[in-house]
Design a protein around this motif. Structure first.
Motif, PDB file in Angstrom:
ATOM      1  N   PHE A   1       1.279   0.919  15.158  1.00 40.27           N
ATOM      2  CA  PHE A   1       1.215   1.936  14.114  1.00 40.27           C
ATOM      3  C   PHE A   1       2.099   1.467  12.962  1.00 40.27           C
ATOM      4  CE2 PHE A   1       1.080   3.619  18.352  1.00 40.27           C
ATOM      5  CZ  PHE A   1      -0.025   4.448  18.375  1.00 40.27           C
ATOM      6  N   TRP A   2       1.581   1.475  11.751  1.00 40.73           N
ATOM      7  CA  TRP A   2       2.363   1.001  10.611  1.00 40.73           C
ATOM      8  C   TRP A   2       2.054   1.847   9.390  1.00 40.73           C
ATOM      9  CZ3 TRP A   2      -0.619  -0.952   6.551  1.00 40.73           C
ATOM     10  CH2 TRP A   2      -1.942  -1.299   6.866  1.00 40.73           C
ATOM     11  N   THR A   3       2.942   1.791   8.419  1.00 37.58           N
ATOM     12  CA  THR A   3       2.752   2.542   7.177  1.00 37.58           C
ATOM     13  C   THR A   3       3.034   1.635   5.993  1.00 37.58           C
ATOM     14  OG1 THR A   3       5.056   3.331   7.177  1.00 37.58           O
ATOM     15  CG2 THR A   3       3.407   4.732   8.258  1.00 37.58           C
ATOM     16  N   ARG A   4       2.365   1.958   4.895  1.00 35.92           N
ATOM     17  CA  ARG A   4       2.571   1.229   3.647  1.00 35.92           C
ATOM     18  C   ARG A   4       1.940   2.064   2.526  1.00 35.92           C
ATOM     19  NH1 ARG A   4       4.471  -3.478   0.537  1.00 35.92           N
ATOM     20  NH2 ARG A   4       3.147  -3.417  -1.311  1.00 35.92           N
ATOM     21  N   HIS A   5       2.639   2.231   1.431  1.00 39.34           N
ATOM     22  CA  HIS A   5       2.101   2.995   0.311  1.00 39.34           C
ATOM     23  C   HIS A   5       0.832   2.344  -0.221  1.00 39.34           C
ATOM     24  CE1 HIS A   5       3.402   0.026  -2.685  1.00 39.34           C
ATOM     25  NE2 HIS A   5       4.533  -0.076  -2.007  1.00 39.34           N
ATOM     26  N   ARG A   6       0.003   3.124  -0.901  1.00 45.86           N
ATOM     27  CA  ARG A   6      -1.251   2.612  -1.459  1.00 45.86           C
ATOM     28  C   ARG A   6      -1.169   2.431  -2.976  1.00 45.86           C
ATOM     29  NH1 ARG A   6      -5.574   2.287   2.107  1.00 45.86           N
ATOM     30  NH2 ARG A   6      -6.115   0.749   0.519  1.00 45.86           N
ATOM     31  N   ARG A   7       0.068   2.411  -3.509  1.00 44.58           N
ATOM     32  CA  ARG A   7       0.221   2.159  -4.939  1.00 44.58           C
ATOM     33  C   ARG A   7      -0.064   0.686  -5.250  1.00 44.58           C
ATOM     34  NH1 ARG A   7       4.364   5.540  -3.483  1.00 44.58           N
ATOM     35  NH2 ARG A   7       5.851   3.849  -3.173  1.00 44.58           N
ATOM     36  N   GLU A   8      -0.388   0.423  -6.513  1.00 44.44           N
ATOM     37  CA  GLU A   8      -0.626  -0.952  -6.934  1.00 44.44           C
ATOM     38  C   GLU A   8       0.696  -1.710  -7.059  1.00 44.44           C
ATOM     39  OE1 GLU A   8      -3.427  -2.425  -7.142  1.00 44.44           O
ATOM     40  OE2 GLU A   8      -4.644  -0.641  -6.773  1.00 44.44           O
ATOM     41  N   PRO A   9       0.718  -2.972  -6.680  1.00 45.45           N
ATOM     42  CA  PRO A   9      -0.392  -3.699  -6.052  1.00 45.45           C
ATOM     43  C   PRO A   9      -0.578  -3.260  -4.597  1.00 45.45           C
ATOM     44  CG  PRO A   9       1.556  -5.100  -6.140  1.00 45.45           C
ATOM     45  CD  PRO A   9       1.915  -3.823  -6.871  1.00 45.45           C
ATOM     46  N   ASP A  10      -1.792  -2.835  -4.257  1.00 41.78           N
ATOM     47  CA  ASP A  10      -2.094  -2.302  -2.936  1.00 41.78           C
ATOM     48  C   ASP A  10      -2.243  -3.462  -1.944  1.00 41.78           C
ATOM     49  OD1 ASP A  10      -2.912  -0.938  -0.745  1.00 41.78           O
ATOM     50  OD2 ASP A  10      -4.717  -0.083  -1.640  1.00 41.78           O
ATOM     51  N   LEU A  11      -1.266  -3.568  -1.068  1.00 43.22           N
ATOM     52  CA  LEU A  11      -1.258  -4.687  -0.116  1.00 43.22           C
ATOM     53  C   LEU A  11      -1.982  -4.355   1.189  1.00 43.22           C
ATOM     54  CD1 LEU A  11       0.010  -7.586  -0.116  1.00 43.22           C
ATOM     55  CD2 LEU A  11       1.885  -6.618   1.244  1.00 43.22           C
ATOM     56  N   VAL A  12      -2.413  -3.109   1.361  1.00 41.93           N
ATOM     57  CA  VAL A  12      -2.996  -2.693   2.632  1.00 41.93           C
ATOM     58  C   VAL A  12      -4.191  -3.556   3.048  1.00 41.93           C
ATOM     59  CG1 VAL A  12      -4.237  -0.812   3.792  1.00 41.93           C
ATOM     60  CG2 VAL A  12      -2.082  -0.356   2.609  1.00 41.93           C
ATOM     61  N   PRO A  13      -5.140  -3.883   2.153  1.00 44.31           N
ATOM     62  CA  PRO A  13      -6.243  -4.756   2.585  1.00 44.31           C
ATOM     63  C   PRO A  13      -5.759  -6.099   3.132  1.00 44.31           C
ATOM     64  CG  PRO A  13      -6.808  -3.682   0.521  1.00 44.31           C
ATOM     65  CD  PRO A  13      -5.354  -3.390   0.773  1.00 44.31           C
ATOM     66  N   ALA A  14      -4.759  -6.679   2.491  1.00 45.92           N
ATOM     67  CA  ALA A  14      -4.221  -7.955   2.976  1.00 45.92           C
ATOM     68  C   ALA A  14      -3.545  -7.782   4.333  1.00 45.92           C
ATOM     69  CB  ALA A  14      -3.239  -8.532   1.963  1.00 45.92           C
ATOM     70  N   ILE A  15      -2.824  -6.675   4.512  1.00 45.12           N
ATOM     71  CA  ILE A  15      -2.170  -6.430   5.797  1.00 45.12           C
ATOM     72  C   ILE A  15      -3.210  -6.313   6.905  1.00 45.12           C
ATOM     73  CG2 ILE A  15      -0.762  -4.785   7.102  1.00 45.12           C
ATOM     74  CD1 ILE A  15       0.663  -4.100   4.468  1.00 45.12           C
ATOM     75  N   CYS A  16      -4.306  -5.633   6.613  1.00 43.27           N
ATOM     76  CA  CYS A  16      -5.390  -5.520   7.602  1.00 43.27           C
ATOM     77  C   CYS A  16      -5.958  -6.899   7.950  1.00 43.27           C
ATOM     78  CB  CYS A  16      -6.488  -4.606   7.072  1.00 43.27           C
ATOM     79  SG  CYS A  16      -6.015  -2.860   6.966  1.00 43.27           S
TER      80      CYS A  16
END
Length: 216
Positions: free
Chosen positions: A149-164
């Protein structure tokens, strides 16, 4: 100025706040993972656990609560004492709260690979390179079929796609990833690979802090 990480938790008590909504989502996902966990003893670790407001309440109300041995790592002794008191009040005798640097792999040797691995509140406070390194270590911290389970804000630059993508490279499948429209960033990934041996004496990340990252 160093952020007061004890006072930071106050936003959890504000109904409708981003932190409150994020907390609700993480607790829900922990409950789902416990529902699907294999029978028998379970292990859980929480890095930079703060006051343990995600894992402890989720365990306290779940039928599998007594199956779980957990360790929460937190550097701030005030937060650790809060978590320790919450676990005691809930009767979770197998939940251990340790004051220490959560980035050090040696803290998890006897519980890894674990069925539940919480890396919440970290990815917004460390460098991109350290996020990648931490994801790599998750493949040692997490048991086959276990959940991160992890968290990360979705503000720019949005790193969530890269983390996935990084989780995918390490053998994880996405269970749930919140969208930018949700206003909170919560990710849940299940490990399908074979755990690597946990590297002893390693530092997974340096907790820099969001303020320093955005205003160096």
């Amino acid at each position: 100025m160093t952020r007061d990480w004890y006072a930071w938790h106050d936003d959890y008590d504000q109904p409708g706040s981003p932190l409150s909504r994020r907390l609700t989502e993480v607790r829900l996902r922990i409950g789902e993972a416990l529902d699907q966990a294999p029978p028998g003893p379970l292990r859980a670790v929480s890095l930079c656990a703060g006051q343990g407001r995600d894992l402890i309440p989720a365990l306290a109300t779940h039928p599998r609560r007594d199956d779980v041995t957990a360790r929460l790592l937190e550097l701030d002794p005030r937060n650790a004492e809060f978590a320790r008191a919450a676990a005691a009040e809930a009767g979770l005798s197998a939940v251990e709260v340790v004051v220490g640097d959560a980035s050090l792999t040696d803290h998890y040797v006897d519980l890894a690979p674990a069925h539940l691995v919480l890396v919440c509140g970290i990815f917004g406070n460390i460098t991109d390179a350290d996020i990648r390194a931490t994801v790599r270590h998750c493949a040692a911290l997490c048991a086959t079929g276990g959940t991160v389970f992890w968290t990360r804000h979705r503000r720019e630059p949005d790193l969530v796609p890269a983390i996935c993508d990084w989780f995918a490279e390490e053998g994880f499948l996405p269970v749930a990833v919140s969208s930018p429209a949700d206003g909170v960033g919560v990710g849940v990934h299940r490990f399908t690979g074979t755990p690597r041996p946990l590297e002893l004496g390693a530092t997974m990340f340096e907790f820099v802090g969001y303020d320093r990252l955005t205003h160096p």
